[in-house]
Design a protein around this motif. Structure first.
Motif, short mmCIF file in Angstrom:
data_model
loop_
_atom_site.label_atom_id
_atom_site.label_comp_id
_atom_site.label_asym_id
_atom_site.label_seq_id
_atom_site.Cartn_x
_atom_site.Cartn_y
_atom_site.Cartn_z
N GLY A 199 0.83 -1.20 0.00
CA GLY A 199 0.00 0.00 0.00
C GLY A 199 0.86 1.24 0.00
O GLY A 199 1.67 1.47 -0.91
N LYS A 236 -1.29 3.47 10.16
CA LYS A 236 -1.68 2.17 10.67
C LYS A 236 -0.61 1.57 11.58
O LYS A 236 -0.90 0.82 12.52
CB LYS A 236 -1.94 1.23 9.49
CG LYS A 236 -2.46 -0.13 9.87
CD LYS A 236 -2.75 -0.95 8.61
CE LYS A 236 -3.29 -2.33 8.96
NZ LYS A 236 -3.54 -3.14 7.74
N THR A 250 3.22 2.87 8.06
CA THR A 250 2.30 2.31 7.06
C THR A 250 1.03 3.16 7.05
O THR A 250 0.46 3.44 8.10
CB THR A 250 1.94 0.86 7.40
OG1 THR A 250 3.15 0.09 7.49
CG2 THR A 250 1.04 0.26 6.34
N SER A 252 -2.86 3.65 5.71
CA SER A 252 -4.03 2.97 5.17
C SER A 252 -4.94 3.97 4.48
O SER A 252 -5.36 4.97 5.08
CB SER A 252 -4.79 2.27 6.30
OG SER A 252 -5.98 1.68 5.81
N SER A 256 -10.72 2.77 -1.46
CA SER A 256 -10.05 1.77 -2.30
C SER A 256 -10.21 2.15 -3.77
O SER A 256 -11.34 2.26 -4.26
CB SER A 256 -10.66 0.38 -2.06
OG SER A 256 -10.12 -0.56 -2.98
#
Length: 270
Positions: A199, A236, A250, A252, A256
């Motif tokens: 991601g 995240k 990370t 998120s 999407s």
């Protein structure tokens, strides 16, 4: 001669039987009631069997006709159900599309920027989420580097290549993507990069800056490539870089890109 005598005898018996049967059936003065009773008692079982058989045959016929009617009715109902299901699916799709269009048209960013709505017409054939194609291009005033957003101020990528009537959008998850960003209330500065299978990664954050899980990550506006304040995602996980000189996190995404149907391109400020 014997054969001729037998024939005459049989003929006489038949004639007598017919005459006797006629008299019983006619029954003058009720003289033959006794014989009629005997005949009726003997014939009753056969009459009952014939009656039941004929009634059963009639009921069977009605049953078979009803089965045929049910099959015809079921076929009609099945066709009607298929038609209604298709109409409902079409209505649901139209409602979803209208909701998406209404959502894009109500973006608060329209007060600050000139926006161009576009429909997604293609995706990364390898399914790794590197890019999408939209139905707007140079003829619509689209240029390379323009940010692409959805559902408010959610940044999903930027224009990588433009053509006459279409454009390719590089998604943030693309390994070649790199965006100046900031995180949290203290606006810790860093760079959001795409990672294969991971991601988004917020990189190059100073060790002295504080990063918290759940902090929003937005564009910082540094370098002028992106407007300040576009939402990229939320932190995240937080950890040290391999050389332990910086922090990494990370990120998120809240949207999407896989299921997108409509997007908006930020063309310029007002």
């Amino acid at each position: 001669m014997f054969k001729s005598f037998s024939s005459r005898k049989i003929f006489r018996v038949i004639v007598v039987t017919i005459v006797f049967g006629f008299l019983i059936f006619w029954n003058p003065n009720n003289f033959f009631d006794f014989f009629r009773g005997i005949i009726f008692r003997v014939a009753y079982p056969f009459q009952k069997v014939l009656f039941i058989s004929s009634d059963g045959t009639k009921q069977l016929g009605v049953f078979l006709v009803s089965i045929g009617d049910l099959k015809t009715e079921n076929a009609k109902l099945s066709d009607e159900n298929l038609r209604l299901a298709a109409e409902n699916a079409m209505l649901r799709d139209m409602k979803k599309e209208n909701d998406l269009l209404r959502e894009q048209n109500s973006l608060f960013l329209r007060d600050r920027f000139e926006m161009q709505m576009a429909q997604v017409i293609g995706r990364d054939v390898h399914g790794v989420g590197n890019w999408i194609m939209i139905d707007k291009g140079k003829n619509d005033g689209i240029a390379e580097g323009m940010p692409v957003v959805v559902s408010g101020k959610n940044l999903i990528g930027y224009i990588k290549s433009t053509y006459a009537g279409t454009s390719q959008v590089m998604l943030l998850s693309n390994p070649e993507s790199s965006i100046n960003a900031q995180a949290g209330s203290n606006e810790a500065k860093g760079i959001v990069k795409g990672e294969h299978g991971l991601g988004l990664i917020l990189d190059d954050v100073l060790q002295t800056d504080r990063l918290n899980i759940g902090d929003e990550v937005t564009t910082s506006g540094i370098g002028g490539e992106m407007p300040r304040g576009l939402l990229i995602g939320k932190i995240k996980d937080v950890y040290a870089s391999p050389d332990h000189l910086f922090q990494q996190a990370t990120v998120s995404q809240l949207i999407s890109p896989v299921d997108l149907r409509f997007v908006s391109v930020i063309k310029s400020g007002k």
